[in-house]
Design a protein around this motif. Structure first.
Motif, PDB file in Angstrom:
ATOM      1  N   UNK A 120     -37.473  27.276   4.984  1.00 47.29           N
ATOM      2  CA  UNK A 120     -36.509  26.041   5.234  1.00 47.29           C
ATOM      3  C   UNK A 120     -35.838  26.231   4.697  1.00 47.29           C
ATOM      4  N   UNK A 121     -34.435  26.018   5.349  1.00 47.48           N
ATOM      5  CA  UNK A 121     -32.940  26.372   4.522  1.00 47.48           C
ATOM      6  C   UNK A 121     -32.486  27.972   4.097  1.00 47.48           C
TER       7      UNK A 121
ATOM      8  N   UNK B 293     -39.627  25.955  -1.877  1.00 49.60           N
ATOM      9  CA  UNK B 293     -39.294  26.766  -1.129  1.00 49.60           C
ATOM     10  C   UNK B 293     -39.188  27.659  -2.307  1.00 49.60           C
ATOM     11  N   UNK B 294     -38.927  29.263  -2.383  1.00 50.02           N
ATOM     12  CA  UNK B 294     -38.878  30.021  -3.465  1.00 50.02           C
ATOM     13  C   UNK B 294     -37.080  30.795  -3.450  1.00 50.02           C
ATOM     14  N   UNK B 295     -36.910  30.229  -4.558  1.00 49.17           N
ATOM     15  CA  UNK B 295     -34.965  29.857  -4.398  1.00 49.17           C
ATOM     16  C   UNK B 295     -34.592  31.023  -5.725  1.00 49.17           C
ATOM     17  N   UNK B 296     -34.936  32.770  -5.010  1.00 48.38           N
ATOM     18  CA  UNK B 296     -34.745  33.504  -6.428  1.00 48.38           C
ATOM     19  C   UNK B 296     -35.959  33.097  -6.298  1.00 48.38           C
TER      20      UNK B 296
ATOM     21  N   UNK C 199     -37.263  27.857  -7.934  1.00 50.34           N
ATOM     22  CA  UNK C 199     -38.241  26.993  -6.371  1.00 50.34           C
ATOM     23  C   UNK C 199     -36.959  25.786  -6.033  1.00 50.34           C
ATOM     24  N   UNK C 200     -36.665  25.534  -5.451  1.00 47.94           N
ATOM     25  CA  UNK C 200     -36.063  24.188  -4.163  1.00 47.94           C
ATOM     26  C   UNK C 200     -37.376  23.675  -3.906  1.00 47.94           C
TER      27      UNK C 200
ATOM     28  N   UNK D 287     -35.226  11.246   6.004  1.00 49.59           N
ATOM     29  CA  UNK D 287     -35.137  12.604   6.041  1.00 49.59           C
ATOM     30  C   UNK D 287     -35.112  13.036   5.193  1.00 49.59           C
ATOM     31  N   UNK D 288     -34.780  13.927   4.457  1.00 49.74           N
ATOM     32  CA  UNK D 288     -34.916  15.270   3.140  1.00 49.74           C
ATOM     33  C   UNK D 288     -34.322  15.451   2.172  1.00 49.74           C
ATOM     34  N   UNK D 289     -34.830  14.271   1.362  1.00 54.06           N
ATOM     35  CA  UNK D 289     -33.996  14.743  -0.404  1.00 54.06           C
ATOM     36  C   UNK D 289     -34.864  15.994  -1.302  1.00 54.06           C
TER      37      UNK D 289
END
Length: 100
Positions: free
Chosen positions: A40-41, A62-65, A69-70, A78-80
């Motif tokens: 995702x993204x 999601x692993x963000x680094x 996590x995000x 929608x997606x927030x």
């Protein structure tokens, strides 16, 4: 394209963190259903469905680094992004505040 093995490893780690750090009765109260490994993204992510008192829809972590996590909530509206840099030990409390 991200390697499948890497995505699966990250997703398994996120799932294990949730199960280890969030009390079972809290997970049950979310009405959690199914774990899905995804990207995702452009980040490896765990996606699952919840049916809580305050929120019903998909949760994406999601692993963000390396250690952050995000967290996203995704439904018909929608997606927030509810937090773009949360530590692993804060995931349960953050999610519970949005779902329960």
């Amino acid at each position: 394209m991200m390697k499948k093995e890497y995505v699966m490893q990250v997703v398994e780690t996120i799932r294990e963190l949730l199960v280890a750090l969030v009390p079972t009765n809290v997970l049950i109260s979310w009405g959690l259903k199914g774990f899905i490994a995804t990207v995702f993204e452009n980040m490896p992510a765990l996606k699952f469905y919840v049916s809580g008192r305050m929120y019903t829809g998909f949760v994406i972590i999601a692993l963000n680094g390396s250690n952050h996590y995000a967290v996203y909530l995704q439904n018909d509206t929608g997606t927030e992004c509810v937090h773009d840099e949360v530590c692993f030990d804060e995931l349960g409390e953050l999610l519970d505040c949005h779902i329960s």
